[in-house]
Scaffold this motif. Structure first.
Motif, PDB file in Angstrom:
ATOM      1  N   LEU A  86       0.810  -1.223   0.000  1.00 57.50           N
ATOM      2  CA  LEU A  86       0.000   0.000   0.000  1.00 57.50           C
ATOM      3  C   LEU A  86       0.843   1.273   0.000  1.00 57.50           C
ATOM      4  N   PRO A  87       1.914   1.351   0.805  1.00 57.33           N
ATOM      5  CA  PRO A  87       2.756   2.562   0.726  1.00 57.33           C
ATOM      6  C   PRO A  87       3.400   2.768  -0.643  1.00 57.33           C
ATOM      7  N   PHE A  88       3.615   1.677  -1.395  1.00 51.83           N
ATOM      8  CA  PHE A  88       4.204   1.822  -2.720  1.00 51.83           C
ATOM      9  C   PHE A  88       3.222   2.479  -3.688  1.00 51.83           C
ATOM     10  N   PHE A  89       1.954   2.091  -3.613  1.00 54.82           N
ATOM     11  CA  PHE A  89       0.972   2.595  -4.572  1.00 54.82           C
ATOM     12  C   PHE A  89       0.267   3.867  -4.108  1.00 54.82           C
ATOM     13  N   ILE A  90       0.182   4.074  -2.793  1.00 49.17           N
ATOM     14  CA  ILE A  90      -0.516   5.254  -2.273  1.00 49.17           C
ATOM     15  C   ILE A  90       0.478   6.078  -1.479  1.00 49.17           C
ATOM     16  N   ARG A  91       0.744   7.299  -1.958  1.00 51.93           N
ATOM     17  CA  ARG A  91       1.787   8.117  -1.364  1.00 51.93           C
ATOM     18  C   ARG A  91       1.232   9.436  -0.821  1.00 51.93           C
ATOM     19  N   SER A  92       1.998  10.006   0.058  1.00 51.86           N
ATOM     20  CA  SER A  92       1.606  11.286   0.636  1.00 51.86           C
ATOM     21  C   SER A  92       1.886  12.413  -0.354  1.00 51.86           C
ATOM     22  N   GLN A  93       1.485  13.631   0.017  1.00 44.28           N
ATOM     23  CA  GLN A  93       1.715  14.787  -0.856  1.00 44.28           C
ATOM     24  C   GLN A  93       3.192  15.096  -1.009  1.00 44.28           C
ATOM     25  N   TYR A  94       4.019  14.518  -0.122  1.00 45.28           N
ATOM     26  CA  TYR A  94       5.462  14.736  -0.213  1.00 45.28           C
ATOM     27  C   TYR A  94       6.162  13.651  -1.016  1.00 45.28           C
ATOM     28  N   GLY A  95       5.399  12.717  -1.553  1.00 45.28           N
ATOM     29  CA  GLY A  95       5.973  11.701  -2.414  1.00 45.28           C
ATOM     30  C   GLY A  95       6.485  10.470  -1.719  1.00 45.28           C
ATOM     31  N   VAL A  96       6.200  10.317  -0.423  1.00 47.75           N
ATOM     32  CA  VAL A  96       6.639   9.117   0.288  1.00 47.75           C
ATOM     33  C   VAL A  96       5.422   8.253   0.599  1.00 47.75           C
ATOM     34  N   GLY A  97       5.704   6.980   0.880  1.00 45.21           N
ATOM     35  CA  GLY A  97       4.613   6.063   1.147  1.00 45.21           C
ATOM     36  C   GLY A  97       3.826   6.458   2.390  1.00 45.21           C
ATOM     37  N   ALA A  98       2.513   6.396   2.291  1.00 41.81           N
ATOM     38  CA  ALA A  98       1.671   6.701   3.447  1.00 41.81           C
ATOM     39  C   ALA A  98       1.852   5.618   4.507  1.00 41.81           C
ATOM     40  N   PRO A  99       1.944   5.994   5.788  1.00 43.67           N
ATOM     41  CA  PRO A  99       2.193   5.022   6.864  1.00 43.67           C
ATOM     42  C   PRO A  99       0.925   4.288   7.287  1.00 43.67           C
ATOM     43  N   PHE A 100       0.476   3.375   6.463  1.00 47.66           N
ATOM     44  CA  PHE A 100      -0.816   2.720   6.695  1.00 47.66           C
ATOM     45  C   PHE A 100      -0.881   1.977   8.024  1.00 47.66           C
ATOM     46  N   PHE A 101       0.145   1.186   8.327  1.00 45.59           N
ATOM     47  CA  PHE A 101       0.110   0.430   9.577  1.00 45.59           C
ATOM     48  C   PHE A 101       0.129   1.365  10.772  1.00 45.59           C
ATOM     49  N   CYS A 102       1.030   2.330  10.757  1.00 46.77           N
ATOM     50  CA  CYS A 102       1.134   3.271  11.873  1.00 46.77           C
ATOM     51  C   CYS A 102      -0.141   4.101  12.024  1.00 46.77           C
ATOM     52  N   LYS A 103      -0.724   4.477  10.915  1.00 49.54           N
ATOM     53  CA  LYS A 103      -1.874   5.377  10.946  1.00 49.54           C
ATOM     54  C   LYS A 103      -3.165   4.685  11.348  1.00 49.54           C
ATOM     55  N   TYR A 104      -3.358   3.439  10.891  1.00 52.92           N
ATOM     56  CA  TYR A 104      -4.658   2.807  11.080  1.00 52.92           C
ATOM     57  C   TYR A 104      -4.678   1.642  12.074  1.00 52.92           C
ATOM     58  N   ILE A 105      -3.521   1.107  12.447  1.00 49.02           N
ATOM     59  CA  ILE A 105      -3.528  -0.084  13.295  1.00 49.02           C
ATOM     60  C   ILE A 105      -2.692   0.064  14.551  1.00 49.02           C
ATOM     61  N   CYS A 106      -1.468   0.490  14.451  1.00 49.20           N
ATOM     62  CA  CYS A 106      -0.450   0.337  15.488  1.00 49.20           C
ATOM     63  C   CYS A 106      -0.891   0.818  16.880  1.00 49.20           C
ATOM     64  N   PRO A 107      -1.082  -0.110  17.831  1.00 51.66           N
ATOM     65  CA  PRO A 107      -1.434   0.293  19.198  1.00 51.66           C
ATOM     66  C   PRO A 107      -0.239   0.884  19.941  1.00 51.66           C
ATOM     67  N   VAL A 108       0.973   0.561  19.488  1.00 48.26           N
ATOM     68  CA  VAL A 108       2.178   1.119  20.110  1.00 48.26           C
ATOM     69  C   VAL A 108       2.194   2.634  19.930  1.00 48.26           C
ATOM     70  N   GLY A 109       1.871   3.095  18.725  1.00 43.00           N
ATOM     71  CA  GLY A 109       1.837   4.524  18.452  1.00 43.00           C
ATOM     72  C   GLY A 109       0.784   5.237  19.281  1.00 43.00           C
ATOM     73  N   THR A 110      -0.367   4.591  19.467  1.00 42.87           N
ATOM     74  CA  THR A 110      -1.422   5.195  20.276  1.00 42.87           C
ATOM     75  C   THR A 110      -0.999   5.326  21.722  1.00 42.87           C
ATOM     76  N   LEU A 111      -0.378   4.265  22.258  1.00 46.85           N
ATOM     77  CA  LEU A 111       0.024   4.268  23.664  1.00 46.85           C
ATOM     78  C   LEU A 111       1.196   5.202  23.928  1.00 46.85           C
ATOM     79  N   GLU A 112       2.227   5.139  23.080  1.00 40.88           N
ATOM     80  CA  GLU A 112       3.451   5.893  23.335  1.00 40.88           C
ATOM     81  C   GLU A 112       3.432   7.304  22.737  1.00 40.88           C
ATOM     82  N   GLY A 113       2.655   7.492  21.674  1.00 43.79           N
ATOM     83  CA  GLY A 113       2.636   8.780  21.009  1.00 43.79           C
ATOM     84  C   GLY A 113       1.326   9.518  21.150  1.00 43.79           C
ATOM     85  N   GLY A 114       0.234   8.895  20.691  1.00 45.82           N
ATOM     86  CA  GLY A 114      -1.054   9.578  20.653  1.00 45.82           C
ATOM     87  C   GLY A 114      -1.555  10.035  22.006  1.00 45.82           C
TER      88      GLY A 114
END
Length: 304
Positions: free
Chosen positions: A141-169
């Motif tokens: 998915l990051p290969f085919f769908i990219r951000s406005q800056y031309g890099v792969g969108a962080p699908f796992f981090c954005k939609y799934i990762c509980p680590v990011g929610t606990l430690e970051g969000g």
């Protein structure tokens, strides 16, 4: 060996978690600062959110999702190569000794409650889910769908990762009142996944590591060829089965000592009454099932 090796392992996990999240300025009240110095150019080897206010390094999965250059379509070999090197040296040792989220799951599992045993016919296919997540959400998915800056969108981090929610969000929201007014369905969705993961960890040993974690899946690919390996002394082994009963990752160390699911925690090594199991560099003696020139299928160990 330490008198309480499992306690030592947990201390190392906790110490590494503190060390890699030691940017204390990020936890000050008000508008928290996320560290952006030179250390952020290096991935930590275990799961650790880039957006954690104290994080000193980059998230390995977040970095892997950005390995494709959107404009030149070039593959950033340095990211995958760096993580592959770690896998080739230690395999999933990182999961057992340096992953803070793994420690959190282990501590939750210690809460006194009846524990769940996942039936083999359910457990076996679920073990492959993390590989599907690695292939689809981290690479395809990051290969085919990219951000406005031309890099792969962080699908796992954005939609799934509980680590990011606990430690970051959650820390960012608690420390910054302005962020609270911007919370939407995505934060609520990821918070729900975190609660689900926390609840599951009370009854199932490391459910995120077993079924979801793409980093564990990536390191697991190198288990059978990594420099640090488990080995079995078949002359000493009496086939008592204590190692398999001890393993909370549901691996039979005697049959497949280097299963993709082994996190190198050494609990089986410490439990063996005959000292037939060991972990070290290379394989001094052929492991069970390898004398005939082949390894038993990893799935058989995963489903024990």
């Amino acid at each position: 060996m330490a008198k309480h090796p499992n306690a030592l392992r947990k201390c190392i996990q906790a110490g590494w978690g503190i060390l890699t999240n030691a940017y204390m300025k990020g936890f000050l009240p008000g508008a928290p600062y996320i560290y952006g110095g030179n250390l952020k150019q290096v991935c930590v080897p275990g799961m650790n959110c880039y957006s954690c206010p104290g994080a000193l390094g980059s998230c390995p999965i977040g970095s892997m999702q950005a390995v494709f250059d959107g404009r030149q379509r070039e593959f950033a070999f340095y990211v995958v190569g760096y993580l592959a090197l770690i896998g080739l040296v230690v395999g999933r040792f990182i999961c057992g000794w340096l992953c803070l989220f793994g420690l959190i799951q282990e501590l939750l599992y210690k809460i006194p409650t009846p524990k769940l045993t996942i039936p083999t016919k359910v457990d076996r296919p679920l073990r492959y889910l993390k590989y599907l997540i690695l292939i689809v959400m981290v690479f395809i998915l990051p290969f085919f769908i990219r951000s406005q800056y031309g890099v792969g969108a962080p699908f796992f981090c954005k939609y799934i990762c509980p680590v990011g929610t606990l430690e970051g969000g959650i820390p960012l929201v608690l420390l910054n009142e302005m962020l609270r007014s911007t919370l939407g369905w995505l934060f609520r969705w990821k918070f729900f996944l975190l609660i689900l993961c926390v609840a599951a960890s009370i009854f199932i040993y490391r459910p995120f590591c077993k079924y979801i974690c793409p980093l564990g899946a990536f390191y697991g690919l190198f288990q059978k060829i990594s420099l640090i390996r488990m080995r079995v002394d078949e002359d000493a082994c009496v086939n008592c089965g204590k190692c398999a009963r001890t393993c909370k990752m549901n691996v039979d160390p005697h049959t497949t000592p280097n299963s993709n699911e082994c996190i190198r925690c050494r609990e089986c090594v410490n439990a063996c009454p005959m000292h037939a199991l060991s972990m070290g560099i290379g394989a001094l003696k052929p492991a069970a099932g390898e004398k005939a020139g082949k390894e038993a299928p990893a799935a058989s160990a995963e489903a024990q």
